[in-house]
Design an enzyme around this catalytic site. Structure first.
Site, PDB file in Angstrom:
ATOM      1  N   ALA A 110      15.022  88.127  49.116  1.00 27.40           N
ATOM      2  CA  ALA A 110      15.469  89.146  48.162  1.00 27.40           C
ATOM      3  C   ALA A 110      16.771  88.754  47.479  1.00 27.40           C
ATOM      4  CB  ALA A 110      15.641  90.487  48.886  1.00 27.40           C
ATOM      5  N   ASP A 154      15.106  98.752  52.815  1.00 29.29           N
ATOM      6  CA  ASP A 154      14.625  99.030  54.177  1.00 29.29           C
ATOM      7  C   ASP A 154      14.586  97.727  54.963  1.00 29.29           C
ATOM      8  OD1 ASP A 154      13.599 100.321  56.368  1.00 29.29           O
ATOM      9  OD2 ASP A 154      11.528 100.323  55.650  1.00 29.29           O
TER      10      ASP A 154
END
Length: 566
Positions: free
Chosen positions: A396, A416
């Site tokens: 990410a 998350d």
């Protein structure tokens, strides 16, 4: 005749160099294997991995010194490889067995002496066994390192004996083979060993030690004594290695049942992490409870996962100006995605590094036992198979730059991720990361971050809020709720501009979607913390990229909890 002697010398030397490279390959795999397995069972991943590798490197140095005590290099080398193969093959099984003993002995004693179930047996021999089981990985790391460290000096002496004189470049040749072999070992670990069961990886590595020792024994049998005994040792150990390869996984699973205190019904190893499902039968017609673990840490329980995921998703979705384009970072189990889809968004992008984890929850019928697959499919509501969902299997930290390059803007960003228990995760909780996410958020958008436990890791929890605030978000707030499987848990939520989330929700009486647990009054009360919770907020530091500050806060909290645990 002279040419024949040179050819024999060349063959012998090439064989020794090849054996050295093979042993270096094995040595590195043992380092990774033992550190990886130890981190899985001991927790505190980063500390354990570095400690195991550090211990092995130091003990290898001691082994190099100790090798001079072996008078017969030929005989000593063959025996050494037998011992290395035996320890390398059985270390993880012995560790698992001792842990299993420490977990089952209290129950056995309680049943034998009819001790009430509410009395925990923790002292005496039980405490000693538990302490020993926690130290055993370090002991095997030292022992294996000591033995592996003897290999290079012995091969060096054997080469000079073969040549019949001192070799000027002996060390350079051997270390060259050692470095190349270690590099090959690293590649084998990453590309192959990580994908198989850990006892099978240990057995295959031990097989290389056995084969190297066996070929050496055949080639230099004239320099060896007790050939029959050595052959018998190879045969016996070869049988053991075969049994470990075939049945070690079953034994490990039985020990995992004890380690997880529930029956392990599925376990797999991806290139990034160990995934485990457990099942707890409650008896009668009550639905079993399924728990999901990554690297030994609980990720969700079917008993109460809806509490966590509703608190994670719905406050941000309710407070956002729109719910059309949603970004989820992490959430590879598809449960946060399930909640997002209740809002009927136009598009959802989910970023998770581990493609195998995604596939497990996307197609459980292909990978899991039927009864477990059905439960997982019901939990996720087949969220990954929704056509509005795009999955990006990438880090990410890098992937969000590509989204920014494509001028993507999101109404809600939901993070998350696992707790920052590893420096690689720490960067995903940094000012740099949140600042770049700020540019991906619409003006009236909301970002929410799972933020560990405000009770057990208070400094880490508050640091996340201060870090997000540093990344130019307008209003940063935190809220919390008790999730029985985890205890007190918390989240950080922020808006890019305009009013904060709690103010936006002030005049809202109910959520816009149906939920199982969350209500608007419950959500509003979740923003309230006990007296004095933020008193020393000024002393808590922001997590800058590369500082590892949040990792340190989380690590300190973990170590404190470990010390307080019985």
């Amino acid at each position: 005749m002279h040419n024949g002697k040179k050819l024999k010398l060349f063959i012998d030397d090439s064989l020794l160099i090849l054996i050295m490279a093979t042993l270096a390959c094995c040595g590195l795999i043992y380092e990774y294997l033992l550190s990886h397995y130890s981190a899985r069972i001991l927790g505190s991943v980063e500390t354990v991995i570095y400690a195991i590798i550090g211990i092995m490197i130091v003990s290898m140095g001691l082994g190099a010194f100790a090798a001079k005590k072996i008078s017969d290099a030929f005989q000593g080398f063959v025996i050494l490889e037998l011992v290395v193969a035996f320890i390398g093959c059985t270390a993880t099984l012995l560790i698992a067995s001792l842990i299993g003993l420490g977990q089952t002995l209290p129950t056995l004693l309680a049943e034998t002496y009819q001790i009430p179930v509410d009395i925990r047996l923790e002292g005496g021999i039980i405490a000693q066994i538990n302490w020993l089981s926690m130290q055993l990985p370090y002991f095997f790391a030292f022992l294996l390192g000591l033995l592996i460290g003897m290999e290079i000096p012995l091969i060096a002496r054997i080469r000079e004996t073969v040549y019949g004189h001192h070799l000027a470049h002996n060390a350079g040749t051997i270390y060259g083979a050692d470095y190349i072999g270690a590099g090959i070992g690293a590649a084998i670990w990453v590309l192959f060993m990580l994908r198989i069961e850990i006892s099978q990886a240990a057995a295959l590595t031990a097989t290389l030690n056995l084969v190297a020792g066996f070929i050496f024994m055949l080639r230099f049998k004239g320099c060896l004594r007790h050939i029959k005994k050595l052959l018998f040792g190879h045969l016996l150990l070869g049988t053991l290695v075969l049994l470990v390869f075939q049945y070690g996984g079953i034994w490990q699973q039985q020990m995992q049942n004890v380690l997880y205190q529930d029956k392990v019904v599925y376990q797999t190893q991806t290139p990034y992490q160990n995934l485990v499902f457990t099942q707890r039968n409650l008896g009668g017609k009550v639905e079993p409870i399924f728990n999901f673990y990554i690297n030994g840490r609980l990720q969700f329980s079917s008993l109460d996962e809806q509490i966590y995921h509703e608190f994670l998703v719905h406050p941000a979705m309710q407070a956002a100006g729109r719910q059309n384009n949603i970004l989820i970072i992490g959430g590879g189990d598809g449960l946060a995605l399930r909640e997002v889809l209740r809002w009927q968004p136009q598009k959802v992008t989910l970023i998770d590094l581990d493609a195998q984890l995604i596939e497990l929850f996307k197609s459980p019928d292909k990978l899991l036992p039927p009864y477990l697959a059905g439960k997982v499919e019901a939990l996720t509501a087949s969220s990954f198979n929704d056509k509005r969902v795009t999955v990006i299997n990438e880090d990410a930290f890098i992937a969000i730059d590509k989204l920014a390059h494509n001028k993507g803007l999101f109404d809600v960003i939901i993070i998350d991720l696992p707790d920052p228990s590893h420096p690689d995760l720490n960067k995903l909780y940094s000012v740099n990361f949140y600042y770049r996410l700020n540019h991906l958020l619409n003006g009236d958008g909301v970002i929410v971050v799972q933020s560990t436990s405000p009770f057990h890791a208070r400094n880490a929890f508050i640091s996340i809020a201060k870090t997000i605030e540093e990344a130019n978000f307008s209003f940063v707030e935190q809220y919390h709720q008790n999730v029985p499987s985890f205890g007190e848990w918390g989240w950080t939520i922020a808006t890019k501009s305009g009013a904060g989330v709690s103010k936006r929700l002030q005049n809202t009486e109910s959520l816009a979607v149906d939920t199982q647990w969350l209500t608007m009054p419950l959500l509003k009360s979740a923003f309230v913390f006990h007296k004095g919770f933020y008193d020393d907020i000024k002393d808590i530091k922001v997590n800058q990229l590369g500082s590892n500050q949040l990792y340190q806060y989380h690590q300190q909290a973990w170590e404190r909890e470990t010390e307080l645990s019985p």
